[in-house]
Design an enzyme around this catalytic site. Sequence first.
Site, PDB file in Angstrom:
ATOM      1  CG  ASP A  50     -85.952 152.833 -61.304  1.00 12.27           C
ATOM      2  OD1 ASP A  50     -85.588 153.457 -60.297  1.00 12.27           O
ATOM      3  OD2 ASP A  50     -85.768 151.605 -61.451  1.00 12.27           O
TER       4      ASP A  50
ATOM      5  CB  SER B  82     -80.449 147.791 -59.690  1.00 13.86           C
ATOM      6  OG  SER B  82     -81.467 146.839 -59.794  1.00 13.86           O
TER       7      SER B  82
ATOM      8  CG  HIS C  90     -84.722 150.366 -57.871  1.00 16.88           C
ATOM      9  ND1 HIS C  90     -84.723 150.337 -59.255  1.00 16.88           N
ATOM     10  CD2 HIS C  90     -83.782 149.465 -57.497  1.00 16.88           C
ATOM     11  CE1 HIS C  90     -83.835 149.449 -59.673  1.00 16.88           C
ATOM     12  NE2 HIS C  90     -83.247 148.899 -58.626  1.00 16.88           N
TER      13      HIS C  90
END
Length: 580
Positions: free
Chosen positions: A188, A285, A140
């Site tokens: 991911d 992230s 992402h």
Amino acid sequence: MALPAAAAALALGGAGLTAVPAQADEAPRHTGVERPAQDSAAELQARVDGAKAVLKAKAEKEGAEAGTQESPKAAESSAPGSSTIDPKIIGGVDATITEAPWMVQLYYFDDRGTADSADDIGFFCGGTLVSPAKVLTAAHCVDGLDWNKNGTVTGGTSKLFTSGEGTTVGVWRQWRNPGYSDTTLKGDVAVLTLGSPLPYKPIQPAQYGASYAAGTPGTVYGWGRTTSLNEDISPTLKKATIPVQSDATCTGAYGSEFVPGAMLCAGNAATGQDAGTVSPCNGDSGGPLVVNGRIAGVVSWGVKDCVATGARSVFAKTATYAGPINHRIDDANLNFDDKADLFARNSLGEGFGYHSTGTSLTNPASWGDWRDANLVRQSDLNRDDFQDFLYRKTNGELWVFSYDVATEQWLDRRVGTGWSGYRNLAVAGDLTADGHPDLTASDSGGTLYLWPGRGNGTFGTKVKIGVGWGSYQVYGKGDFTGDGRPDLLARDSSARLWVYKGTGNPSWPFSARVQVGSGWNFTAYATTGDITGDGHADFLVRDANGYLWAYKSSGSATTPFVTANRVRVGTGWKSYTLFG
């Protein structure tokens, strides 16, 4: 299975290629391909500054809105259709870059070509150096973006938004897991190939099949938010120790939004406030969860503001995606794309490079005089994303022909002498799971040895790993079976083909053989890696008529090569005396 028995064959991308003999050239060896120049230090720093400005403006806006709202904001989600998923990491203590030298900062800034800053795109993600020129991060953080044009990676510093500290480089190319879903955040994971290698110690992802029992401690690193009360990310690197949880624990917290196998659950339940909560949050992230010295997970998602009562941290489970991740770590090739290429030398001694497009081979480019070589193997021995040539001279000396980043030129370096007595030299990849490609070869008595790579183009002391290899011809470059570990192919005296699966165990790097075909009566073989770009290593063979055939791997441990996947690359290959 008599694999080579197909009667019909398709040209790889249309018309078959004919190898036209060329005159031997005494010019110095070269690849014929130059890597485009990277962005200037000023441009890279401008992206860092731009990302900082966008993040600051966003934090100020969030703060202003929070001060005027009468009720809590609805959950913000980067996963459309989900009310819970929000990719972000809270809590922890200071960490030094010395203890986590593989931590890198990812900055993205795109001004959209306008003078108005209102439409600027800027954000920050964490990442992990998994080889000198490769960074593992979250999909992402990459999806839908052009990191080559707008991205910057900084390593070697624990401080954020610095100028002159650590090393800052651009991004050469990006890979996003094709199985990634921007709705569920399943799969991911992504890998960035850097414009230049970073001089810091990398860390390896967990191997395929690795499992971590509930309660196993893991350490998560990042520059994310340290409080749920504002949007500011940490100016210095933080770490936190959190326990791995069972899949059932996260399923209980998130229901179907947590996908066992694809995701990893960790951390104790959040308390509803900063106090007592230890969790990843915004800005973390793409960073790693390190368990037992390996990257067990990539920070993927959590709940808004990260402290909601009962919330757990969710990571992409790297062991599940070891196959595609490890392939992208070791996907260097001759023209710097993501597809392996072919080296071939003609009868006059001139070497040529055939670049793969995934569906065809390009017209050959001359690489000069290779008359003094009787064996050539391709491998990125130091993981700088420049393909190296390991070759043996007719006098038994072993040499490496590689690109030197410091001097920006191709250089020859002798590895050792006395290699005439060895056969079946192969550089299959990282057999010992330490991040460095290794060398295997058998002696005249059929004993198979492994020379562990040191990551600088040299090898350590040989280790005996098998016996009875005297009747085999051995080949290998990459993962034929789809589990992320490099394998070896062996053809016996009866023309049967066997696969020896890699185990990742340095003491016994190959499992028991499995027969994968018969009737392999070809006159030449080449294993250069993944020529189709699908993540599995392929096999090239030449028949007695001079046809070159490509056997595309299916990624199966028992049937990696099937007749239906065989295609004819071209004709006229009889004049070539060496493939590698």
